[in-house]
Design a protein around this motif. Structure first.
Motif, PDB file in Angstrom:
ATOM      1  N   GLY A   8      -5.581  -1.273   3.112  1.00  0.00           N
ATOM      2  CA  GLY A   8      -6.023  -0.298   4.089  1.00  0.00           C
ATOM      3  C   GLY A   8      -7.141   0.565   3.548  1.00  0.00           C
ATOM      4  O   GLY A   8      -7.557   0.432   2.407  1.00  0.00           O
ATOM      5  N   HIS A   9      -7.623   1.449   4.387  1.00  0.00           N
ATOM      6  CA  HIS A   9      -8.677   2.377   3.996  1.00  0.00           C
ATOM      7  C   HIS A   9      -8.045   3.711   3.606  1.00  0.00           C
ATOM      8  O   HIS A   9      -6.823   3.860   3.594  1.00  0.00           O
ATOM      9  CB  HIS A   9      -9.701   2.526   5.121  1.00  0.00           C
ATOM     10  N   ASP A  10      -8.875   4.663   3.273  1.00  0.00           N
ATOM     11  CA  ASP A  10      -8.413   5.993   2.874  1.00  0.00           C
ATOM     12  C   ASP A  10      -7.781   6.667   4.090  1.00  0.00           C
ATOM     13  O   ASP A  10      -8.460   7.284   4.898  1.00  0.00           O
ATOM     14  CB  ASP A  10      -9.605   6.803   2.338  1.00  0.00           C
ATOM     15  N   SER A  11      -6.461   6.514   4.216  1.00  0.00           N
ATOM     16  CA  SER A  11      -5.757   7.055   5.375  1.00  0.00           C
ATOM     17  C   SER A  11      -4.321   7.399   5.014  1.00  0.00           C
ATOM     18  O   SER A  11      -3.821   7.012   3.954  1.00  0.00           O
ATOM     19  CB  SER A  11      -5.756   6.041   6.526  1.00  0.00           C
ATOM     20  N   GLY A  12      -3.666   8.075   5.912  1.00  0.00           N
ATOM     21  CA  GLY A  12      -2.276   8.438   5.701  1.00  0.00           C
ATOM     22  C   GLY A  12      -1.363   7.237   5.567  1.00  0.00           C
ATOM     23  O   GLY A  12      -0.423   7.236   4.768  1.00  0.00           O
ATOM     24  N   THR A  14      -2.065   4.340   4.317  1.00  0.00           N
ATOM     25  CA  THR A  14      -2.246   3.792   2.970  1.00  0.00           C
ATOM     26  C   THR A  14      -1.438   4.600   1.962  1.00  0.00           C
ATOM     27  O   THR A  14      -0.799   4.041   1.063  1.00  0.00           O
ATOM     28  CB  THR A  14      -3.736   3.763   2.605  1.00  0.00           C
ATOM     29  N   HIS A  15      -1.443   5.916   2.107  1.00  0.00           N
ATOM     30  CA  HIS A  15      -0.644   6.761   1.227  1.00  0.00           C
ATOM     31  C   HIS A  15       0.851   6.493   1.415  1.00  0.00           C
ATOM     32  O   HIS A  15       1.607   6.476   0.436  1.00  0.00           O
ATOM     33  CB  HIS A  15      -0.958   8.240   1.465  1.00  0.00           C
ATOM     34  N   TRP A  36      -8.674  11.737  -3.723  1.00  0.00           N
ATOM     35  CA  TRP A  36      -7.815  11.365  -2.603  1.00  0.00           C
ATOM     36  C   TRP A  36      -7.068  10.047  -2.764  1.00  0.00           C
ATOM     37  O   TRP A  36      -6.392   9.605  -1.836  1.00  0.00           O
ATOM     38  CB  TRP A  36      -8.635  11.316  -1.317  1.00  0.00           C
TER      39      TRP A  36
END
Length: 87
Positions: A8-12, A14-15, A36
């Motif tokens: 995924g991309h830099d997103s919630g 992914t976290h 981040w």
């Protein structure tokens, strides 16, 4: 938590994947991966080879040709997958 791999991309989301210890490949663009990046031992961060990061946090607008994103290749993803033992 049962995922074999999350990309995924830099997103919630992914976290959340990394928090659940799913093998995670996070694609970063103009934001700072140092600041981040998702945490965890099963995380690989990918971004194109540029020396202008992070423009998202210091510029009024993103650039017209974000090499940080377009520079991420299939080979980079495959290497990250191998490093995470998912292939």
């Amino acid at each position: 938590a049962e995922a074999t791999l999350f990309i995924g991309h830099d997103s919630g989301v992914t976290h959340l994947a990394s928090f659940m210890n799913a093998p995670t490949i996070a694609v970063f663009g103009p934001s700072s991966a140092k600041r981040w990046a998702p945490l965890g031992g099963m995380v690989k961060i990918l971004r194109g080879d540029v020396d202008c990061e992070p423009c998202f946090e210091i510029e009024n607008a993103n650039c017209d040709n974000p090499q940080c994103l377009s520079g991420v290749t299939i080979d980079m993803v495959l290497k990250a997958m191998k490093a995470l033992n998912t292939i």
